[in-house]
Design a protein around this motif. Sequence first.
Motif, mmCIF file in Angstrom:
data_model
loop_
_atom_site.group_PDB
_atom_site.id
_atom_site.type_symbol
_atom_site.label_atom_id
_atom_site.label_comp_id
_atom_site.label_asym_id
_atom_site.label_seq_id
_atom_site.Cartn_x
_atom_site.Cartn_y
_atom_site.Cartn_z
ATOM 1 N N GLU A 85 4.136 -0.009 -3.409
ATOM 2 C CA GLU A 85 4.977 -0.835 -3.932
ATOM 3 C C GLU A 85 4.890 -1.933 -5.145
ATOM 4 N N GLU A 112 8.100 8.191 0.519
ATOM 5 C CA GLU A 112 9.371 7.346 1.087
ATOM 6 C C GLU A 112 9.421 6.007 0.674
ATOM 7 N N ARG A 113 8.198 5.339 0.477
ATOM 8 C CA ARG A 113 7.973 4.038 0.049
ATOM 9 C C ARG A 113 8.470 3.947 -1.559
ATOM 10 N N THR A 115 10.930 6.091 -2.955
ATOM 11 C CA THR A 115 11.974 6.233 -2.970
ATOM 12 C C THR A 115 13.016 4.882 -2.631
ATOM 13 N N LYS A 116 12.377 4.110 -1.827
ATOM 14 C CA LYS A 116 13.297 2.838 -1.505
ATOM 15 C C LYS A 116 13.206 1.914 -2.795
#
Length: 311
Positions: A85, A112-113, A115-116
Motif C-alpha cells: 500500500e 487485490e490491495r 486494485t483498491k
Amino acid sequence: MNKSPKIVVLGAGSVGCFFGGMLARAGHDVTLIARANHVEAISKNGLYMDCQGFQEYVAVKAQSDYLPLASADIVLCCVKSPDTESVINHVKTYLNKNAVILSLQNGVDNAERITKLVDNPTYPTVVYVATAMVGPGKLKHFGRGELVLGSLGGKSNELNELSDFFQKSKIPCEISSNIKKDLWLKFLVNCSYNGISAIGQIQYGKMVSTSEVVSLINQITKECLMVAEKEGVVISSAEADQVNHAIGVTMSGQKSSTAQDLAKGKLTEIDYLNGLIVRRGAEYGLSVSANQAIYALVKMLEKNGINTVSQ
C-alpha cells in the motif's frame, strides 16, 4: 500490448532482478528500480546473473527514483507484501495510467490491495524461482524460474499476450484457469518453508532431510488447508504434498526470502504468510498452533534484530 513494451521492475530485489534481467537479456527495454548500492553497481558494470544456464553481466538500466514509471507499459511489482500500500500510494502519481501491473509477490492478496489504490489492469502472478542477491548488482540463481498468470476478474485476452511475451523471452509462463487456487498453493509452500528456513538459517533441501521438520511441515500444511477451505479454496492433501515435495527437490539449495531478510536484520513478510493464517484461523475459530509457533518465533527474531549473516 505494445510490441516493444517498456518494462519497469518496481522493487528490484532478487526476484525482480532475475525476471528483469531475463527480459533485458532477451533484448527488451527494462529499467530496474532498486536500492542505491545495486543501482550504482548495475549502472557501472551491468547486472551480474549467476544462473544455472549462464553466467554473465547483462546490460540493463537501473534507477532509484520512480520517473521511469511514467512511460512504463508493464510494471513488475516485486515489493515486499508489507510495503504494498505505501509504495503504490507513493508511486501512483508517476504511474502511466495504461500500464499493466503484474504482482510478483508472496502472499495471496497483493493484487487485490493494489486494485483498491489504482485503476491500472493488475494481474496476480505466481512466482516459482530460487534466487538471492549476493552482492551489489550480483544475482545468484538456485533453481526454477517460471510464472503463472491469472485474472481475478475473469478471462482476459491481455493474459495471452503477456504469456507469449514472457515465453518468447525464455521465461516459462502459463495462464491459470483458477489463479486463486494457484496463489494459495504457492502461499502454502511459503508458509511451510519460509519461516522454518528463517529460524534455522537453513536451505530447503537440508530442512526436509530432518524427519521432525517434515512432520512440522505436514502440520502447517493441514492448518493452511483448513483456512483455505474457509476462504473458498479447496486443495487436496495430495496436491499439497506434491507442491511441498517439489520445492524441497527443485530448490534444495535455497534459503527463503524470510531467512535472507532476517540474516540482514530486515523486517520480513511473516505477517502476510503464517501471520495471515493465524489471523484467519482466529476469525474462523480454527486451531493453527503450528503456524502460530512459526509466526511467534520469526517475530521474536525480527524484534530483537538477530543478524545471523556470519553464521
